[in-house]
Design a protein around this motif. Structure first.
Motif, PDB file in Angstrom:
ATOM      1  N   MET A  89       1.100  -1.036   0.205  1.00  0.00           N
ATOM      2  CA  MET A  89      -0.132  -0.405  -0.130  1.00  0.00           C
ATOM      3  C   MET A  89       0.706   1.301   0.062  1.00  0.00           C
ATOM      4  O   MET A  89       0.463   2.021  -0.798  1.00  0.00           O
ATOM      5  N   ILE A  90       1.962   1.138  -0.031  1.00  0.00           N
ATOM      6  CA  ILE A  90       2.921   2.073   0.241  1.00  0.00           C
ATOM      7  C   ILE A  90       4.272   2.342  -1.032  1.00  0.00           C
ATOM      8  O   ILE A  90       3.776   3.002  -1.810  1.00  0.00           O
ATOM      9  N   ASP A  91       4.486   1.566  -1.015  1.00  0.00           N
ATOM     10  CA  ASP A  91       5.390   0.919  -2.657  1.00  0.00           C
ATOM     11  C   ASP A  91       4.852   1.201  -3.534  1.00  0.00           C
ATOM     12  O   ASP A  91       4.685   1.605  -4.681  1.00  0.00           O
ATOM     13  N   VAL A  92       3.587   0.582  -3.530  1.00  0.00           N
ATOM     14  CA  VAL A  92       2.877   0.560  -4.727  1.00  0.00           C
ATOM     15  C   VAL A  92       1.686   1.908  -5.093  1.00  0.00           C
ATOM     16  O   VAL A  92       1.839   2.670  -6.152  1.00  0.00           O
ATOM     17  N   PHE A  93       1.336   2.327  -4.481  1.00  0.00           N
ATOM     18  CA  PHE A  93       0.411   3.184  -4.178  1.00  0.00           C
ATOM     19  C   PHE A  93       0.462   4.251  -4.056  1.00  0.00           C
ATOM     20  O   PHE A  93       0.059   5.676  -4.004  1.00  0.00           O
ATOM     21  N   ASN A  94       1.056   4.784  -2.582  1.00  0.00           N
ATOM     22  CA  ASN A  94       1.639   5.755  -1.909  1.00  0.00           C
ATOM     23  C   ASN A  94       3.028   5.797  -1.905  1.00  0.00           C
ATOM     24  O   ASN A  94       3.534   5.862  -0.345  1.00  0.00           O
ATOM     25  N   THR A  95       4.073   5.873  -3.218  1.00  0.00           N
ATOM     26  CA  THR A  95       5.404   5.675  -2.888  1.00  0.00           C
ATOM     27  C   THR A  95       6.382   6.809  -1.464  1.00  0.00           C
ATOM     28  O   THR A  95       5.898   7.518  -2.221  1.00  0.00           O
ATOM     29  N   LEU A  96       6.906   6.027  -1.181  1.00  0.00           N
ATOM     30  CA  LEU A  96       7.670   7.211  -0.073  1.00  0.00           C
ATOM     31  C   LEU A  96       8.715   7.390  -1.009  1.00  0.00           C
ATOM     32  O   LEU A  96       9.657   6.222  -2.002  1.00  0.00           O
ATOM     33  N   VAL A  97       9.370   8.511  -0.594  1.00  0.00           N
ATOM     34  CA  VAL A  97      10.506   9.019  -1.486  1.00  0.00           C
ATOM     35  C   VAL A  97      11.427   9.199  -0.839  1.00  0.00           C
ATOM     36  O   VAL A  97      11.464  10.044   0.787  1.00  0.00           O
ATOM     37  N   ARG A  98      12.514   9.161  -0.935  1.00  0.00           N
ATOM     38  CA  ARG A  98      13.973   9.848   0.608  1.00  0.00           C
ATOM     39  C   ARG A  98      13.670  11.145  -0.280  1.00  0.00           C
ATOM     40  O   ARG A  98      13.429  11.895  -0.700  1.00  0.00           O
TER      41      ARG A  98
END
Length: 443
Positions: free
Chosen positions: A132-141
């Motif tokens: 749910m993070i990596d696909v739909f609300n990707t986290l960025v450095r």
């Protein structure tokens, strides 16, 4: 340099004291010397002429008016070294894992943020292993983002999992007001996963001084900055920033500050922002990313309300799941067009179909959902929740994207998902197409 010692303390509160002194600076560190010779530390938090207010790290218990105060002429510092990796420290920076105290390089705590001209535009994904993070609300450095959740949700379990699954170089966990079993779970989970050698923990439990709790984010971020300046990608996980804000409110009320919304200090926004703004991708060095938990009853509460203006999106946790609608990573567009060619397309298609399914759920209450397509939407919703919304299921991004295609093929025909023929030709599962058509034929 010999520092002057002051006596005649004016007042003592739960976590603060006041005394008249001269030549003192804000944020300066001081020693509290008890009549029996024991010592404790305090920090200057307010100056009004020669009236100095200090926060007591150990609380006001045991402090009396015949104690002496010695100002040390320097701000609070914390030791810094690669030897910190794998260690656990308290909210005052002292080791609580039985290891030796770190006496090497000292760095300032709660210093200024990275110069804006040295910050780079966020451009790289942080992998968490959570679909749910990596696909739909990707986290960025270098992103700063909270998890909004009601008290009782398993957000600390999620943070522990992310700490063991992320591809960051260094993980720093800052726990504020943790219960002992939560602290124990963090340690156990990290050790079992073999992530201990890249993790540092600053832990404050609910039994410790509230001032030590206030120090946890500053200690974690001060150490994180130093690792980032060394060229490492650092991920700071903070829990719980609402508890931290409550401690801030207690200290402000003890100082008789004029309260703002719900008794919180008027500078709550600035206090939160000064911590979250430490997040940065530093030119010629590494990066610092912040994921903090904010517990709440609703988003109008002062802490999530202020947090939302500071951070770059939010994750919503409800009933143990990460919600798709309500969650938002404002920086995901920076990276999810470069992860895999189908990432952005499949993300949008899955979200659109889930939105349609939610409309069918509402209509179903009135008994108006009987057509084949609507029934398949409802089945799709159940599969989506079971396979993707569980925050404790680990999947690499590529595996999660493949799973998305499998779910679409299980419930829909090619022409129903709104994706290009080129994309379909490359990613649509061959066995999935046959399965769906067979199910429709059976119906």
């Amino acid at each position: 340099m010999l520092q002057k010692t002051y006596e005649n303390i004016d007042s003592i509160g739960r976590a603060i004291l006041t005394i008249k002194a001269q030549g003192v600076h804000n944020k300066e560190l001081a020693e509290v010397i008890y009549p029996n010779g024991q010592k404790a530390f305090a920090q200057v938090i307010a100056l009004n002429g020669d009236q100095v207010t200090l926060q007591l790290f150990g609380g006001g218990f045991g402090v009396s008016t015949d104690c002496k105060i010695r100002f040390l002429g320097k701000p609070i510092q914390v030791g810094f070294s690669d030897d910190m990796l794998g260690r656990v420290y308290s909210g005052n920076g002292q080791p609580i894992d039985g290891g030796p105290e770190l006496l090497s390089d000292r760095v300032r705590v709660a210093g200024p943020s990275i110069n804006p001209v040295k910050r780079l535009i966020p451009k790289d994904m942080i992998r968490t292993g959570v679909p749910m993070i990596d696909v739909f609300n990707t986290l960025v450095r270098s992103q700063k983002i909270p998890i909004f959740a009601k008290a009782g949700e398993p957000y600390n379990r999620l943070l522990a999992n992310i700490a063991t699954q992320t591809d960051a170089d260094v993980i720093i966990i800052g726990g504020v007001g943790l219960k002992y079993d939560e602290y124990h779970y963090f340690r156990q989970r990290i050790e079992e996963a073999g992530s201990k050698n890249k993790t540092i923990m600053f832990i404050h439990t609910h039994r410790d001084s509230i001032v030590e709790g206030l120090m946890v984010p500053d200690l974690a971020l001060a150490v994180a900055e130093q690792f980032a300046l060394q060229g490492k990608n650092v991920f700071v996980l903070l829990s719980d920033m609402t508890q931290w804000s409550d401690y801030l409110r207690q200290v402000a009320n003890a100082q008789d500050q004029i309260p703002a919304n719900q008794g919180y200090p008027g500078d709550l926004y600035s206090q939160l922002a000064s911590r979250y703004e430490k997040a940065a991708d530093i030119e010629g060095a590494g990066s610092l990313t912040i994921l903090g938990v904010t517990t709440m009853d609703d988003v109008t509460h002062p802490v999530p309300d202020n947090t939302g203006y500071i951070t770059e999106g939010q994750f919503f946790m409800k009933d143990g799941y990460l919600e798709l609608f309500g969650s938002l990573s404002r920086l995901k567009q920076q990276v999810n067009d470069r992860t895999r060619p189908d990432h952005r397309s499949i993300m949008n298609a899955m979200a659109r179909l889930l939105s349609e399914a939610e409309e069918r759920v509402k209509a179903q209450k009135f008994g108006s959902v009987k057509d084949d397509y609507s029934l398949r939407l409802l089945a799709y919703r159940q599969t989506f929740q079971r396979e993707l919304m569980d925050p404790f299921r680990y999947l690499e991004l590529e595996d999660a994207l493949d799973l998305c295609w499998d779910i679409l093929a299980q419930h829909f025909k090619k022409e129903e998902v709104g994706l290009s023929s080129t994309m379909m030709e490359e990613y649509w599962p061959k066995k999935g197409e046959y399965k769906v058509l067979k199910v429709l034929a059976d119906e």
